[in-house]
Write a protein that holds these residues in place. Structure first.
Motif, PDB file in Angstrom:
ATOM      1  N   SER A  53       0.829  -1.213   0.000  1.00  0.00           N
ATOM      2  CA  SER A  53       0.000   0.000   0.000  1.00  0.00           C
ATOM      3  C   SER A  53       0.860   1.258   0.000  1.00  0.00           C
ATOM      4  O   SER A  53       0.548   2.248  -0.688  1.00  0.00           O
ATOM      5  N   ILE A  54       1.957   1.229   0.754  1.00  0.00           N
ATOM      6  CA  ILE A  54       2.871   2.389   0.782  1.00  0.00           C
ATOM      7  C   ILE A  54       3.506   2.598  -0.587  1.00  0.00           C
ATOM      8  O   ILE A  54       3.580   3.727  -1.105  1.00  0.00           O
ATOM      9  N   ILE A  55       3.959   1.494  -1.206  1.00  0.00           N
ATOM     10  CA  ILE A  55       4.557   1.592  -2.550  1.00  0.00           C
ATOM     11  C   ILE A  55       3.526   2.091  -3.552  1.00  0.00           C
ATOM     12  O   ILE A  55       3.813   2.954  -4.398  1.00  0.00           O
ATOM     13  N   ILE A  76       3.725   5.599  -5.746  1.00  0.00           N
ATOM     14  CA  ILE A  76       3.659   5.660  -7.211  1.00  0.00           C
ATOM     15  C   ILE A  76       2.517   6.576  -7.661  1.00  0.00           C
ATOM     16  O   ILE A  76       2.653   7.346  -8.623  1.00  0.00           O
ATOM     17  N   ASP A  77       1.383   6.498  -6.946  1.00  0.00           N
ATOM     18  CA  ASP A  77       0.256   7.369  -7.280  1.00  0.00           C
ATOM     19  C   ASP A  77       0.640   8.845  -7.136  1.00  0.00           C
ATOM     20  O   ASP A  77       0.323   9.691  -8.009  1.00  0.00           O
ATOM     21  N   VAL A  78       1.323   9.181  -6.045  1.00  0.00           N
ATOM     22  CA  VAL A  78       1.722  10.576  -5.807  1.00  0.00           C
ATOM     23  C   VAL A  78       2.767  11.021  -6.825  1.00  0.00           C
ATOM     24  O   VAL A  78       2.724  12.150  -7.334  1.00  0.00           O
ATOM     25  N   GLN A 105       2.036  14.374   2.872  1.00  0.00           N
ATOM     26  CA  GLN A 105       0.587  14.498   3.048  1.00  0.00           C
ATOM     27  C   GLN A 105      -0.171  13.846   1.894  1.00  0.00           C
ATOM     28  O   GLN A 105      -1.205  13.202   2.097  1.00  0.00           O
ATOM     29  N   LEU A 106       0.352  14.006   0.673  1.00  0.00           N
ATOM     30  CA  LEU A 106      -0.293  13.385  -0.495  1.00  0.00           C
ATOM     31  C   LEU A 106      -0.250  11.853  -0.395  1.00  0.00           C
ATOM     32  O   LEU A 106      -1.221  11.172  -0.732  1.00  0.00           O
ATOM     33  N   ILE A 107       0.898  11.348   0.079  1.00  0.00           N
ATOM     34  CA  ILE A 107       1.027   9.881   0.218  1.00  0.00           C
ATOM     35  C   ILE A 107       0.047   9.357   1.269  1.00  0.00           C
ATOM     36  O   ILE A 107      -0.628   8.339   1.059  1.00  0.00           O
ATOM     37  N   ILE A 108      -0.047  10.075   2.376  1.00  0.00           N
ATOM     38  CA  ILE A 108      -0.984   9.655   3.428  1.00  0.00           C
ATOM     39  C   ILE A 108      -2.423   9.687   2.913  1.00  0.00           C
ATOM     40  O   ILE A 108      -3.232   8.791   3.188  1.00  0.00           O
ATOM     41  N   GLY A 109      -2.753  10.731   2.131  1.00  0.00           N
ATOM     42  CA  GLY A 109      -4.097  10.831   1.575  1.00  0.00           C
ATOM     43  C   GLY A 109      -4.396   9.715   0.591  1.00  0.00           C
ATOM     44  O   GLY A 109      -5.514   9.179   0.546  1.00  0.00           O
ATOM     45  N   LEU A 148      -2.860   6.828   0.576  1.00  0.00           N
ATOM     46  CA  LEU A 148      -2.653   5.533   1.214  1.00  0.00           C
ATOM     47  C   LEU A 148      -3.981   4.872   1.606  1.00  0.00           C
ATOM     48  O   LEU A 148      -4.118   3.648   1.513  1.00  0.00           O
ATOM     49  N   TYR A 149      -4.962   5.647   2.013  1.00  0.00           N
ATOM     50  CA  TYR A 149      -6.240   5.087   2.461  1.00  0.00           C
ATOM     51  C   TYR A 149      -6.927   4.325   1.323  1.00  0.00           C
ATOM     52  O   TYR A 149      -7.325   3.171   1.474  1.00  0.00           O
ATOM     53  N   ILE A 150      -7.044   4.969   0.162  1.00  0.00           N
ATOM     54  CA  ILE A 150      -7.721   4.337  -0.983  1.00  0.00           C
ATOM     55  C   ILE A 150      -6.959   3.104  -1.446  1.00  0.00           C
ATOM     56  O   ILE A 150      -7.546   2.039  -1.696  1.00  0.00           O
ATOM     57  N   ASP A 151      -5.631   3.235  -1.537  1.00  0.00           N
ATOM     58  CA  ASP A 151      -4.819   2.116  -2.030  1.00  0.00           C
ATOM     59  C   ASP A 151      -4.861   0.931  -1.063  1.00  0.00           C
ATOM     60  O   ASP A 151      -4.904  -0.235  -1.482  1.00  0.00           O
ATOM     61  N   ALA A 152      -4.841   1.218   0.245  1.00  0.00           N
ATOM     62  CA  ALA A 152      -4.894   0.137   1.235  1.00  0.00           C
ATOM     63  C   ALA A 152      -6.239  -0.588   1.176  1.00  0.00           C
ATOM     64  O   ALA A 152      -6.310  -1.814   1.313  1.00  0.00           O
ATOM     65  N   VAL A 153      -7.326   0.169   0.965  1.00  0.00           N
ATOM     66  CA  VAL A 153      -8.648  -0.443   0.844  1.00  0.00           C
ATOM     67  C   VAL A 153      -8.700  -1.356  -0.382  1.00  0.00           C
ATOM     68  O   VAL A 153      -9.216  -2.484  -0.319  1.00  0.00           O
ATOM     69  N   LEU A 154      -8.163  -0.878  -1.511  1.00  0.00           N
ATOM     70  CA  LEU A 154      -8.167  -1.678  -2.734  1.00  0.00           C
ATOM     71  C   LEU A 154      -7.363  -2.968  -2.562  1.00  0.00           C
ATOM     72  O   LEU A 154      -7.843  -4.063  -2.893  1.00  0.00           O
TER      73      LEU A 154
END
Length: 378
Positions: free
Chosen positions: A92-94, A98-100, A117-121, A123-129
């Motif tokens: 999820s962090i990786i 990449i998204d940011v 801050q962008l990575i943290i924002g 991270l939620y969507i990517d971790a859920v996916l």
């Protein structure tokens, strides 16, 4: 007019193909959903490009996850779930990084924002996916494995039942053959060649009938009676007028299905305990009728019966009774009845009640069973 046949194969018949189909459909669906949301919010064209890159990234990362999960799925639960949790967090962090990176590359105005801050924002969507994907991966794999184990268990049970029925039925032949061959040997010693040849001929016909059918097969009652008559033709040469058999078969019961060689051991038991002990012999009555979709079979005799004080011991000395009970349990489970008792007027009687089955019912049952086994095997 040409007929097109469609062979419907189970979705998971090819697990590798099923994985790629689900993987592609899942990420395509996620991309479509997020794109629809962006379109509704009137996002710029760059937003859809970012969603495409994100979907490709997620698709690639989950391929790596599938390899890792495949290695740990059979491990102890603490290893499987511990590894999965760690891997999902790292992935999820990786994924978020990449998204940011893509966002700041395609839309430079976001360079002014804090990358953390962008990575943290993100991270939620990517971790859920990735979490949802992982949950589906394990759920589908456990489902497929459960189905495979269930199918394997069904096949093993079917093989065990078939082997058990085969063993039970062929236990009867040596017992019967010993008596018959002993009688033939006696006739030969007495130089009664014609009778010996006749008994051999009847024995050959009886064995031909019994060996044609598989041990677990069911036959029409009329065929079972004809086979029984072949057996009795042999026994009548031994006992002559001392053995008297009366068949009382209802015409409506003639086409009912019964396990092959069901009645022979019961009649053999009656000959042993009713005809043999009495100098004048005994009568044996074989009857069959139908009542409320139940086939009722009876084998009774006019012999001396069984001493109630010795009933269990006497019944256990013969193969026929115990063998028949076991065969019926294997074939019908709880859906049958087997009772035996001393008749008030003298003699002994066995009563069997079976669910009424016809050849059409058996064919339909075998067809459905074959379809289920084919689905499980594939």
């Amino acid at each position: 007019m040409a007929v097109i046949e469609i062979n419907a194969q189970p979705f998971f018949s090819n697990k590798n193909r099923a994985f790629w189909n689900l993987q592609s459909a899942g990420w395509a669906g996620a991309l479509a959903f997020r794109s629809a949301t962006g379109f509704a919010n009137e996002q710029p064209i760059e937003f859809f490009l970012l969603l495409l890159i994100s979907a490709i990234t997620g698709y690639s990362i989950t391929l790596i996850l599938s390899v890792i999960y495949g290695l740990v799925i059979d491990k102890k639960p603490i290893i499987t779930w511990g590894t999965t949790t760690i891997v999902v967090i790292i992935a999820s962090i990786i994924y978020a990084y990449i998204d940011v990176w893509s966002l700041q590359t395609i839309r430079p105005e976001f360079l002014a924002n804090s990358t953390t801050q962008l990575i943290i924002g993100s991270l939620y969507i990517d971790a859920v996916l990735l979490g949802a994907w992982s949950a589906l991966y394990y759920a589908i794999n456990f489902f497929v494995r459960t189905e495979e184990q269930s199918g394997q268990l069904l096949r093993l049970e079917a093989q065990a039942t078939s082997a058990q029925l085969t063993m039970l039925r062929y236990q009867l032949n040596p017992h019967f053959l010993f008596n018959t061959l002993n009688s033939i040997s006696t006739l030969v010693l007495l130089q009664q060649t014609e009778q010996a040849n006749a008994m051999l001929s009847r024995l050959s016909s009886f064995l031909r009938f019994t060996l044609i059918n598989e041990a677990e097969a069911k036959v029409q009652l009329s065929q079972e009676i004809e086979t029984l008559k072949l057996y009795l033709d042999i026994e009548k040469m031994r006992f002559e007028d001392r053995l008297r058999v009366d068949f009382r078969i209802s015409p409506s019961a003639e086409e009912a299905l019964v396990p092959s060689l069901l009645l022979q051991p019961l009649v053999e038991n009656a000959i042993k305990y009713a005809v043999t002990p009495k100098e004048e012999g005994a009568d044996i009555i074989v009857s069959a009728n139908i009542a409320d979709d139940i086939l009722i079979l009876k084998v009774s005799d006019t012999g001396p019966g069984i001493d109630p004080r010795m009933q269990n011991q006497q019944l256990s000395t013969g193969v026929g009774m115990a063998n028949t009970k076991e065969r019926l349990s294997q074939a019908y489970g709880e859906d049958h009845s087997f009772t035996s008792y001393v008749r008030p007027q003298g003699g002994f009687e066995v009563v069997i009640e079976l669910p009424l089955q016809s050849r059409a019912d058996e064919i339909e049952f075998e067809r459905k069973q074959t379809e289920q086994l084919n689905m499980v095997k594939s």
